[in-house]
Scaffold this motif. Structure first.
Motif, PDB file in Angstrom:
ATOM      1  N   PRO A 116      97.981 112.978  34.270  1.00  0.00           N
ATOM      2  CA  PRO A 116      97.296 111.967  35.086  1.00  0.00           C
ATOM      3  C   PRO A 116      95.993 111.539  34.413  1.00  0.00           C
ATOM      4  N   LYS A 117      95.789 110.247  34.397  1.00  0.00           N
ATOM      5  CA  LYS A 117      94.582 109.705  33.779  1.00  0.00           C
ATOM      6  C   LYS A 117      93.491 109.599  34.835  1.00  0.00           C
ATOM      7  N   SER A 118      92.366 110.189  34.558  1.00  0.00           N
ATOM      8  CA  SER A 118      91.254 110.064  35.492  1.00  0.00           C
ATOM      9  C   SER A 118      90.219 109.126  34.872  1.00  0.00           C
ATOM     10  N   GLU A 119      89.476 108.494  35.739  1.00  0.00           N
ATOM     11  CA  GLU A 119      88.471 107.549  35.283  1.00  0.00           C
ATOM     12  C   GLU A 119      87.080 108.074  35.582  1.00  0.00           C
ATOM     13  N   GLU A 120      86.162 107.681  34.735  1.00  0.00           N
ATOM     14  CA  GLU A 120      84.755 107.994  34.932  1.00  0.00           C
ATOM     15  C   GLU A 120      84.008 106.672  34.927  1.00  0.00           C
ATOM     16  N   LEU A 121      83.190 106.460  35.953  1.00  0.00           N
ATOM     17  CA  LEU A 121      82.382 105.248  35.996  1.00  0.00           C
ATOM     18  C   LEU A 121      81.117 105.458  35.174  1.00  0.00           C
ATOM     19  N   VAL A 122      80.882 104.552  34.256  1.00  0.00           N
ATOM     20  CA  VAL A 122      79.711 104.618  33.392  1.00  0.00           C
ATOM     21  C   VAL A 122      78.885 103.363  33.632  1.00  0.00           C
ATOM     22  N   LEU A 123      77.600 103.554  33.885  1.00  0.00           N
ATOM     23  CA  LEU A 123      76.705 102.422  34.077  1.00  0.00           C
ATOM     24  C   LEU A 123      75.798 102.318  32.858  1.00  0.00           C
ATOM     25  N   ALA A 124      75.908 101.203  32.155  1.00  0.00           N
ATOM     26  CA  ALA A 124      75.044 100.936  31.001  1.00  0.00           C
ATOM     27  C   ALA A 124      73.887 100.071  31.486  1.00  0.00           C
ATOM     28  N   ILE A 125      72.668 100.495  31.148  1.00  0.00           N
ATOM     29  CA  ILE A 125      71.461  99.799  31.611  1.00  0.00           C
ATOM     30  C   ILE A 125      70.649  99.362  30.395  1.00  0.00           C
ATOM     31  N   ASP A 126      70.357  98.078  30.338  1.00  0.00           N
ATOM     32  CA  ASP A 126      69.525  97.521  29.266  1.00  0.00           C
ATOM     33  C   ASP A 126      68.249  97.001  29.911  1.00  0.00           C
ATOM     34  N   VAL A 127      67.165  97.763  29.746  1.00  0.00           N
ATOM     35  CA  VAL A 127      65.887  97.396  30.351  1.00  0.00           C
ATOM     36  C   VAL A 127      65.158  96.457  29.391  1.00  0.00           C
ATOM     37  N   GLY A 128      64.995  95.219  29.808  1.00  0.00           N
ATOM     38  CA  GLY A 128      64.281  94.243  29.000  1.00  0.00           C
ATOM     39  C   GLY A 128      62.887  94.013  29.547  1.00  0.00           C
ATOM     40  N   ALA A 129      62.110  93.218  28.851  1.00  0.00           N
ATOM     41  CA  ALA A 129      60.733  92.958  29.264  1.00  0.00           C
ATOM     42  C   ALA A 129      60.680  92.226  30.603  1.00  0.00           C
ATOM     43  N   THR A 130      61.617  91.293  30.812  1.00  0.00           N
ATOM     44  CA  THR A 130      61.565  90.507  32.045  1.00  0.00           C
ATOM     45  C   THR A 130      62.734  90.767  32.987  1.00  0.00           C
ATOM     46  N   ARG A 131      63.862  91.194  32.444  1.00  0.00           N
ATOM     47  CA  ARG A 131      64.995  91.479  33.313  1.00  0.00           C
ATOM     48  C   ARG A 131      65.783  92.671  32.801  1.00  0.00           C
ATOM     49  N   THR A 132      66.454  93.333  33.726  1.00  0.00           N
ATOM     50  CA  THR A 132      67.291  94.483  33.411  1.00  0.00           C
ATOM     51  C   THR A 132      68.737  94.057  33.604  1.00  0.00           C
ATOM     52  N   LYS A 133      69.554  94.319  32.578  1.00  0.00           N
ATOM     53  CA  LYS A 133      70.965  93.969  32.642  1.00  0.00           C
ATOM     54  C   LYS A 133      71.774  95.250  32.836  1.00  0.00           C
ATOM     55  N   LEU A 134      72.826  95.169  33.649  1.00  0.00           N
ATOM     56  CA  LEU A 134      73.645  96.337  33.954  1.00  0.00           C
ATOM     57  C   LEU A 134      75.118  96.008  33.734  1.00  0.00           C
ATOM     58  N   LEU A 135      75.839  96.966  33.155  1.00  0.00           N
ATOM     59  CA  LEU A 135      77.256  96.819  32.886  1.00  0.00           C
ATOM     60  C   LEU A 135      77.966  98.058  33.407  1.00  0.00           C
ATOM     61  N   LEU A 136      78.954  97.861  34.258  1.00  0.00           N
ATOM     62  CA  LEU A 136      79.699  98.964  34.846  1.00  0.00           C
ATOM     63  C   LEU A 136      81.056  99.050  34.150  1.00  0.00           C
ATOM     64  N   CYS A 137      81.378 100.216  33.597  1.00  0.00           N
ATOM     65  CA  CYS A 137      82.645 100.412  32.889  1.00  0.00           C
ATOM     66  C   CYS A 137      83.404 101.561  33.524  1.00  0.00           C
ATOM     67  N   ALA A 138      84.686 101.339  33.756  1.00  0.00           N
ATOM     68  CA  ALA A 138      85.564 102.415  34.216  1.00  0.00           C
ATOM     69  C   ALA A 138      86.270 102.948  32.976  1.00  0.00           C
ATOM     70  N   MET A 139      85.819 104.090  32.480  1.00  0.00           N
ATOM     71  CA  MET A 139      86.361 104.679  31.261  1.00  0.00           C
ATOM     72  C   MET A 139      87.450 105.679  31.612  1.00  0.00           C
ATOM     73  N   THR A 140      88.560 105.631  30.885  1.00  0.00           N
ATOM     74  CA  THR A 140      89.587 106.648  31.043  1.00  0.00           C
ATOM     75  C   THR A 140      89.077 107.896  30.345  1.00  0.00           C
ATOM     76  N   VAL A 141      89.064 109.012  31.060  1.00  0.00           N
ATOM     77  CA  VAL A 141      88.560 110.255  30.484  1.00  0.00           C
ATOM     78  C   VAL A 141      89.426 110.607  29.281  1.00  0.00           C
ATOM     79  N   GLY A 142      88.780 110.847  28.161  1.00  0.00           N
ATOM     80  CA  GLY A 142      89.484 111.154  26.926  1.00  0.00           C
ATOM     81  C   GLY A 142      89.834 109.902  26.138  1.00  0.00           C
ATOM     82  N   GLY A 143      89.621 108.728  26.723  1.00  0.00           N
ATOM     83  CA  GLY A 143      89.927 107.478  26.041  1.00  0.00           C
ATOM     84  C   GLY A 143      88.780 107.051  25.144  1.00  0.00           C
TER      85      GLY A 143
END
Length: 134
Positions: A49-76
């Motif tokens: 069975p493939k399990s997923e891990e949610l990973v939140l990538a955060i890019d803190v900029g001078a004026t705005r913060t960008k966020l990217l949510l990835c559902a990674m397959t564990v071991g993938g």
């Protein structure tokens, strides 16, 4: 060749008796044994069975913060589902205007503000497996 290097590493980890036994096998028999073993491992990996891990990538900029949510397959090695969250003003997440100091950076209050922002985007922070800062 990466496969050759990986096979050599695997062979070096085998007990000495197993290496000596493999050295006495004919080429065809060794090939058959290796293909059966690798095929069985691949089948087990496909059936697992493939399990997923949610990973939140955060890019803190001078004026705005960008966020990217990835559902990674564990071991993938590549992301499954990727969702770009709306950018948010950096000060809104990382600063507290009520502070009296000139530097309004507020590391103690930031986690709660990030959690609240994620909720407005439909993301429950307790379901995140990992945070990655860019």
């Amino acid at each position: 060749c990466w496969l050759g290097a990986r096979l050599l590493l695997a062979a070096l980890r085998l007990p000495e008796a197993a290496c000596e036994a493999a050295a006495t096998l004919g080429t065809e028999r060794l090939d058959d044994s290796l293909q059966r073993t690798l095929g069985r491992a691949a089948e087990e990996e496909e059936d697992a069975p493939k399990s997923e891990e949610l990973v939140l990538a955060i890019d803190v900029g001078a004026t705005r913060t960008k966020l990217l949510l990835c559902a990674m397959t564990v071991g993938g090695c590549s992301p499954g589902r990727v969702r770009r969250l709306p950018p948010v003003p950096t000060a809104r997440l990382w600063q507290n205007p009520a502070l009296e100091s000139e530097d309004k950076f507020d590391p103690e209050g930031a986690p709660a503000r990030v959690r609240d922002y994620l909720l407005t985007c439909g993301v429950v922070s307790s379901q995140l497996g990992r945070l990655v800062f860019a």
